[in-house]
Enzyme design. Structure first.
Site, PDB file in Angstrom:
ATOM      1  N   TYR A 191     -71.911 -26.135 -49.643  1.00  0.00           N
ATOM      2  CA  TYR A 191     -71.606 -27.542 -49.388  1.00  0.00           C
ATOM      3  C   TYR A 191     -72.864 -28.311 -48.975  1.00  0.00           C
ATOM      4  O   TYR A 191     -72.869 -29.012 -47.958  1.00  0.00           O
ATOM      5  CB  TYR A 191     -70.512 -27.661 -48.302  1.00  0.00           C
ATOM      6  N   TYR A 237     -56.496 -24.278 -46.830  1.00  0.00           N
ATOM      7  CA  TYR A 237     -57.721 -24.019 -47.594  1.00  0.00           C
ATOM      8  C   TYR A 237     -57.555 -22.678 -48.310  1.00  0.00           C
ATOM      9  O   TYR A 237     -57.173 -21.687 -47.689  1.00  0.00           O
ATOM     10  CB  TYR A 237     -58.960 -23.967 -46.681  1.00  0.00           C
ATOM     11  N   ASP A 251     -51.854 -16.065 -48.341  1.00  0.00           N
ATOM     12  CA  ASP A 251     -53.315 -15.980 -48.417  1.00  0.00           C
ATOM     13  C   ASP A 251     -53.815 -15.471 -47.063  1.00  0.00           C
ATOM     14  O   ASP A 251     -53.969 -16.244 -46.108  1.00  0.00           O
ATOM     15  CB  ASP A 251     -53.897 -17.353 -48.756  1.00  0.00           C
ATOM     16  N   LYS A 256     -62.778 -11.245 -47.366  1.00  0.00           N
ATOM     17  CA  LYS A 256     -63.589 -11.380 -46.151  1.00  0.00           C
ATOM     18  C   LYS A 256     -63.805 -10.061 -45.414  1.00  0.00           C
ATOM     19  O   LYS A 256     -64.708  -9.317 -45.758  1.00  0.00           O
ATOM     20  CB  LYS A 256     -62.978 -12.450 -45.238  1.00  0.00           C
TER      21      LYS A 256
HETATM   22  N1  PMP Z   1     -58.622 -18.342 -48.759  1.00  0.00           N
HETATM   23  C1  PMP Z   1     -58.911 -18.501 -47.445  1.00  0.00           C
HETATM   24  C2  PMP Z   1     -57.790 -18.589 -46.458  1.00  0.00           C
HETATM   25  C3  PMP Z   1     -60.246 -18.579 -47.028  1.00  0.00           C
HETATM   26  O1  PMP Z   1     -60.530 -18.772 -45.724  1.00  0.00           O
HETATM   27  C4  PMP Z   1     -61.273 -18.471 -48.000  1.00  0.00           C
HETATM   28  C5  PMP Z   1     -62.751 -18.515 -47.617  1.00  0.00           C
HETATM   29  N2  PMP Z   1     -63.091 -19.354 -46.593  1.00  0.00           N
HETATM   30  C6  PMP Z   1     -60.929 -18.289 -49.346  1.00  0.00           C
HETATM   31  C7  PMP Z   1     -59.599 -18.219 -49.680  1.00  0.00           C
HETATM   32  C8  PMP Z   1     -61.982 -18.161 -50.415  1.00  0.00           C
HETATM   33  O2  PMP Z   1     -62.683 -16.991 -50.290  1.00  0.00           O
HETATM   34  P1  PMP Z   1     -64.165 -16.846 -50.928  1.00  0.00           P
HETATM   35  O3  PMP Z   1     -65.031 -17.752 -50.119  1.00  0.00           O
HETATM   36  O4  PMP Z   1     -64.481 -15.400 -50.749  1.00  0.00           O
HETATM   37  O5  PMP Z   1     -64.057 -17.257 -52.355  1.00  0.00           O
END
Ligand code: PMP
Length: 406
Positions: A13, A133, A230, A259
């Site tokens: 970003y 997100y 998610d 993650k």
């Molecule tokens: N879903 C959630 C809840 C996340 O926090 C993130 C990353 N911040 C993602 C998806 C995307 O993961 P990545 O950055 O590994 O593409």
């Protein structure tokens, strides 16, 4: 090096050249980052939720080194290997979801989950809640918060999904009725409901009552819609339960993990689903080049093994208590709207967007690494943080006190 970085390298970003130079890290060990100028910082971010065991862990290093002796990578189309199979088996046991797609990043895992839901139902609309997100790729972006996310930049290219209001922190019958009504109104066109369970991360570090997740599960069942959890940020103990869904006693039809999956070592994510979903999907139309990467799979298995051995529940409880105590004073600072803590997540929400560089200078001055954004100064430290937690809360409190001053 910082000059070349500014000249050539995109950061998350950010513009190139970036108006604020990035700090050069030369080493990461345990819960500390060493900067090239010799300063040592206690890591309050776990590299965005990932490095739950801390850095340079001998067990994770060894898993990676051992795997490297056998193979770094082979294509996953038509070939398979022990690291991927072992990881899939472990994840299936941990989640109760037996079918595992090993993707190469969280956003891709979300894309795969969406494809599964579309292929399974033959429908192509999703329902989510505001303030979420789910990643930066197009499918994922379309279910990020429509105001705080990037919809305005790419609106012409994003599919239009259904957004319920952001779920409140407390139990509210009115909100349950709103969920009932929103799902009922769109049920016949919906493939799936997708949410971050209990904690909305990058969309605002917001915690919501588990009853809403439970109701979404009931509504999904009632209307024959899939539930996608998610758990990319919430997975592996961060919220105090192994998965965010456990707060609500809910099992999703599809789950995304990432993650902390590899203990923060490599990029790997997973999309898991039930037997029923896998059967209904049939041939899943996705297959990244680095799918099931053996190095990432091996280090992920070692990280999950380590998680199984460490008293993460007690560690997270201790962090939760330390954050609540250590941030109590910050809650009284005039620029602070709210302090909230859940599991190993501590958040200071401010009234106004913070000056990121200024706050970073303050916390770095206290020997701490944090990456505030918008109106949030927050931490999710490695589970191994120990007594260094106090250094983090002291730095955050100093940052909170500085708000509103020149
Ligand atoms: N879903 C959630 C809840 C996340 O926090 C993130 C990353 N911040 C993602 C998806 C995307 O993961 P990545 O950055 O590994 O593409």
């Amino acid at each position: 090096m910082a000059d070349s970085d500014r000249e050539h390298v995109w950061h998350p970003y950010a513009a190139v050249p970036s108006p604020t130079p990035a700090h050069v890290v030369s080493r990461a060990e345990g819960v500390r980052l060493t900067l090239a100028d010799g300063r040592e910082l206690v890591d309050g971010m776990s590299s965005w939720w990932a490095a739950v065991h801390g850095y340079n862990h001998p067990r994770l290093n060894r898993a990676l080194r051992d795997q490297l002796e056998d193979m770094a990578h082979v294509m996953f189309g038509g070939l398979t290997h022990e690291p991927a199979v072992r990881l899939a088996r472990t994840l299936a046991t941990m989640t109760g979801l037996p079918k595992v797609f090993l993707a190469d990043s969280g956003s891709v895992a979300v894309e795969v989950a969406i494809k599964m839901a579309f292929q399974f139902t033959g429908r192509s609309r999703l329902l989510t809640v505001r303030g979420g997100y789910h990643g930066d790729t197009f499918g994922a972006m379309a279910v990020c918060d429509p105001v705080g996310g990037m919809h305005h930049l790419f609106s012409g290219a994003l599919p239009r999904h259904v957004f319920a209001d952001r779920p409140p922190a407390v139990l509210d019958g009115g909100y349950l009725a709103h969920l009932d009504e929103t799902v009922a109104r769109h049920a016949c066109e919906l493939a799936a409901i997708i949410v971050e369970p209990v904690v909305q991360g990058a969309g605002g570090m917001h915690f919501y009552h588990p009853a809403y997740l439970r109701r979404l599960r009931e509504l999904a069942d009632e209307y024959g819609v899939l539930l996608i959890a998610d758990e990319i940020a919430t997975g592996f103990g961060r919220t105090g339960e192994l998965f965010g869904c456990d707060h609500a006693g809910v099992r999703p039809d599809i789950m995304c993990l990432g993650k902390a999956l590899t203990g923060g070592y490599m990029s790997m994510a997973a999309t898991l689903c039930t037997e029923r979903v896998a059967k209904g999907v049939g041939v899943l139309m996705h297959g990244p080049t680095f799918m099931g990467n053996p190095l990432a799979a091996a280090v992920a298995s070692a990280s999950l093994e380590l998680l199984g051995e460490r008293p993460w529940r007690e560690e997270v409880k201790r962090i939760e208590a330390g954050l609540a105590e250590g941030l109590a004073e910050a809650a009284r600072a005039p620029g602070v709207r709210e302090v909230r803590v859940l599991g190993a997540i501590g958040v200071i929400e401010t009234h106004e967007p913070v000056d990121v560089s200024k706050i970073q200078d303050i916390v770095i001055g206290h020997g701490v690494w944090l990456r505030p954004f918008n109106r949030l100064i927050y931490t999710m430290p490695p589970y191994s943080i120990g007594d260094d937690l106090e250094t983090i809360t002291t730095a955050m409190t100093a940052a909170a006190r500085s708000l509103g001053s020149a």
